[in-house]
Enzyme design. Structure first.
Site, short mmCIF file in Angstrom:
data_model
loop_
_atom_site.label_atom_id
_atom_site.label_comp_id
_atom_site.label_asym_id
_atom_site.label_seq_id
_atom_site.Cartn_x
_atom_site.Cartn_y
_atom_site.Cartn_z
CB SER A 112 14.80 16.30 1.38
OG SER A 112 15.92 15.64 0.85
CG ASP A 163 13.29 9.47 -1.87
OD1 ASP A 163 14.14 9.87 -2.68
OD2 ASP A 163 12.89 10.16 -0.91
CG HIS A 195 13.34 13.24 -2.99
ND1 HIS A 195 13.59 12.68 -1.76
CD2 HIS A 195 13.85 14.49 -2.93
CE1 HIS A 195 14.24 13.53 -1.00
NE2 HIS A 195 14.40 14.65 -1.68
#
Length: 226
Positions: A112, A163, A195
Site C-alpha cells: 500500500s 480492494d 486490501h
C-alpha cells in the site's frame, strides 16, 4: 531513527542479500515481517528487515505513516513520497553498510503506502537495485516531469481484485506507467482479494525475489525446465 524487526540469514552465513519490507499506512514493521519468515527458506542468505517509520499515524492510534494521507489525491502522494524519500534512503544506506552490501543486493517489498514509497525511492537510488515487489499500491510520480533516474529495476505488482482502499484499477495504471517508462513489469490480480496479501501473492513474490536476487540460480532452473 528508522528501525524495526529483522531476520538474519537462515543459513547462518553473512548476508548476501537484503530484503526491506515497507509497511502501509497505519501499520508498522510487525505487519510485514511474516513475509520474511515465509521467504527465508528460498532465500537462505538474505537478511530481512521491516522498518517502522517513526511518524505516528493520526488515523490509526498506535500505527505509523510514511507520510500524511488526508485527501489522498495524486499531488498529496507525490509530495509525500518526495518528502519521505530522503529519510528512507538514509536508512537503506545504513543497512547496506551494516551488511557490507550494495544496491544490486537490495530488494524492496512494499504494501500500500509502502509500495508508493518503494516505487519512488527504488529507481532513484545511486545504483540499480535488484527489484521491487509492490502489493496493493500505486505509482506516485509523473513520468514526464519527475522520473529522471536511469535505474529501472524489475517490478512485480500484485493487487486484490476487490480492494476497497486502493482500487484495483491502480494495478493496470501503474503497470502501464512503468512499462511506458521502460521498466520490466510482472503483474497479478488476486481474484476476490480485498486490501491484503494472500498465499498466491506471497508465493509469486518469493519467486520474483529468487529471480532478481539469485539470477544465476534462476537461469539454471529455467534451463532445467526446458
Amino acid at each position: 531513527m528508522i528501525d524495526g524487526p529483522r531476520l538474519e540469514p537462515a543459513s547462518g552465513r553473512p548476508a548476501r542479500q537484503l530484503v526491506v519490507l515497507v509497511h502501509g499506512y497505519g501499520a508498522d514493521g510487525h505487519d510485514l515481517i511474516g513475509l520474511g519468515e515465509a521467504w527465508r527458506t528460498i532465500l537462505p542468505d538474505a537478511a530481512f528487515i521491516a522498518p517502522h517509520t517513526p511518524d505516528p499515524c493520526p488515523a490509526a492510534p498506535g500505527g505509523r505513516q510514511w507520510f500524511p494521507l488526508s485527501v489522498r489525491n495524486p499531488e498529496e502522494i507525490r509530495r509525500g513520497v518526495a518528502e519521505a524519500g530522503p529519510k528512507f534512503d538514509a536508512f537503506l544506506d545504513r543497512e547496506l553498510a551494516h551488511y557490507g552490501l550494495a544496491d544490486k543486493d537490495l530488494a524492496l517489498v512494499g504494501f500500500s503506502q509502502g509500495t508508493m514509497l518503494s516505487l519512488w525511492v527504488g529507481p532513484h537510488r545511486p545504483g540499480r537495485i535488484a527489484g521491487i515487489v509492490g502489493y496493493s499500491g500505486l505509482i506516485a510520480w509523473s513520468l514526464q516531469r519527475e522520473h529522471n533516474s536511469a535505474h529501472k529495476p524489475p517490478v512485480l505488482l500484485v493487487h486484490g481484485e476487490n480492494d476497497p482502499v486502493v482500487p484495483s484499477i491502480a494495478l493496470p495504471a501503474t503497470r502501464n506507467a512503468l512499462t511506458g517508462a521502460g521498466f520490466q513489469v510482472e503483474s497479478h490480480m488476486s481474484p476476490g482479494l480485498a486490501h491484503g496479501i494472500d498465499a498466491d501473492g506471497i508465493a509469486r513474490g518469493g519467486r520474483f525475489l529468487q529471480d532478481v536476487l539469485l539470477p544465476e540460480e534462476a537461469a539454471a532452473r529455467r534451463s532445467a525446465a526446458h
